[in-house]
Design an enzyme around this catalytic site. Structure first.
Site, PDB file in Angstrom:
ATOM      1  N   ASP A  77       0.838  -1.198   0.000  1.00  0.00           N
ATOM      2  CA  ASP A  77       0.000   0.000   0.000  1.00  0.00           C
ATOM      3  C   ASP A  77       0.873   1.248   0.000  1.00  0.00           C
ATOM      4  O   ASP A  77       1.982   1.247   0.546  1.00  0.00           O
ATOM      5  CB  ASP A  77      -0.906   0.035   1.243  1.00  0.00           C
ATOM      6  CG  ASP A  77      -1.974  -1.053   1.219  1.00  0.00           C
ATOM      7  OD1 ASP A  77      -2.247  -1.586   0.125  1.00  0.00           O
ATOM      8  OD2 ASP A  77      -2.519  -1.363   2.290  1.00  0.00           O
ATOM      9  N   ARG A  78       0.355   2.323  -0.564  1.00  0.00           N
ATOM     10  CA  ARG A  78       1.099   3.581  -0.659  1.00  0.00           C
ATOM     11  C   ARG A  78       1.689   4.040   0.693  1.00  0.00           C
ATOM     12  O   ARG A  78       2.854   4.432   0.758  1.00  0.00           O
ATOM     13  CB  ARG A  78       0.190   4.668  -1.242  1.00  0.00           C
ATOM     14  CG  ARG A  78       0.913   5.981  -1.517  1.00  0.00           C
ATOM     15  CD  ARG A  78      -0.064   7.044  -1.967  1.00  0.00           C
ATOM     16  NE  ARG A  78      -0.473   6.857  -3.344  1.00  0.00           N
ATOM     17  CZ  ARG A  78      -0.192   7.720  -4.330  1.00  0.00           C
ATOM     18  NH1 ARG A  78       0.503   8.807  -4.071  1.00  0.00           N
ATOM     19  NH2 ARG A  78      -0.609   7.492  -5.553  1.00  0.00           N
TER      20      ARG A  78
END
Length: 227
Positions: free
Chosen positions: A63-64
């Site tokens: 995830d970012r």
């Protein structure tokens, strides 16, 4: 992000292992932001004087907001073999997370069924029979507790979207900095979730490879703990 920012942990003709910085997308998305995949691709193109489009295989995602270890494949054969390994549970992925509060059990396995709402990109715990339900499992062990926070060492058995964040929030111990799933216990700050260890088998040599990179020790809340 530019190729000059790239932190390379390992590279050979078949794969490249790099550090994914927090708040950098691991691959292109609708935002159009600079991302790790394109940066690694550009590094390969320039470094090896590749004409046209250099090959790079995306094997797994982070995830970012999550930082840590990522591996990319440099050949289609390596990409296929690593993807197969990932699908068959051949990758060992470990994370550190700082939790708000501390679970009653200091060591346990969490098993849930999760469903993703694609409209708002949110994942929630659901029943097994619900449409789109996917099984999710992880092991955690609390290593240290300080100031109402707990350092958890987490081993993933499945790789669901937002899995660690959703499963820890479900036991009322959300990840520090998680405004999406933290609820009333949400604490503002950079998400304290870090993919610190990745182990897998080399796609051509069959050698067992393990890479470890620790979270930023000088940053809050990591600096509270002995890692």
């Amino acid at each position: 992000m530019t190729k000059e920012d790239l932190v390379i942990l390992y590279e050979d003709n078949h794969l490249i292992v790099v550090l994914k910085p927090q708040m950098t997308a691991c691959c292109p998305d609708e935002s159009g932001d600079s991302n790790l995949f394109d940066t690694v691709k550009e590094y390969i193109r320039v470094t090896y004087n590749k004409q046209g489009n250099a090959f790079l295989g995306l094997v797994h995602r982070l995830d970012r907001p999550t930082g840590g270890v990522m591996v990319f494949a440099k050949t289609s054969k390596a990409a296929a073999r690593l993807s197969e390994q990932m699908k068959n549970g051949g990758f060992e992925k470990k994370y550190y997370a700082v939790l708000v509060g501390s679970p009653n059990k200091k060591k346990a396995t969490l098993e849930n069924y999760l469903r993703k709402n694609s409209v708002n990109n949110t994942v929630y715990v659901c029943t097994q029979t619900e449409e789109g339900a996917k099984f999710a499992a992880l092991d955690y062990e609390i290593k240290e507790e300080k100031n109402g926070l707990a350092l958890a060492d987490i081993k993933l058995h499945t790789g669901r979207t937002h899995q660690i964040r959703v499963q820890t929030a479900a036991i009322n111990c959300p990840v520090y900095g998680d405004m999406r799933y933290g609820g009333e216990k949400a604490v503002k700050g950079k998400l304290a979730l870090w993919a610190y260890s990745l182990r897998f088998t080399h796609p051509t040599t069959g050698e067992s490879l393990k890479f470890i990179i620790e979270p930023p020790k000088d940053e809050t809340p990591w600096k509270l703990f002995e890692i």
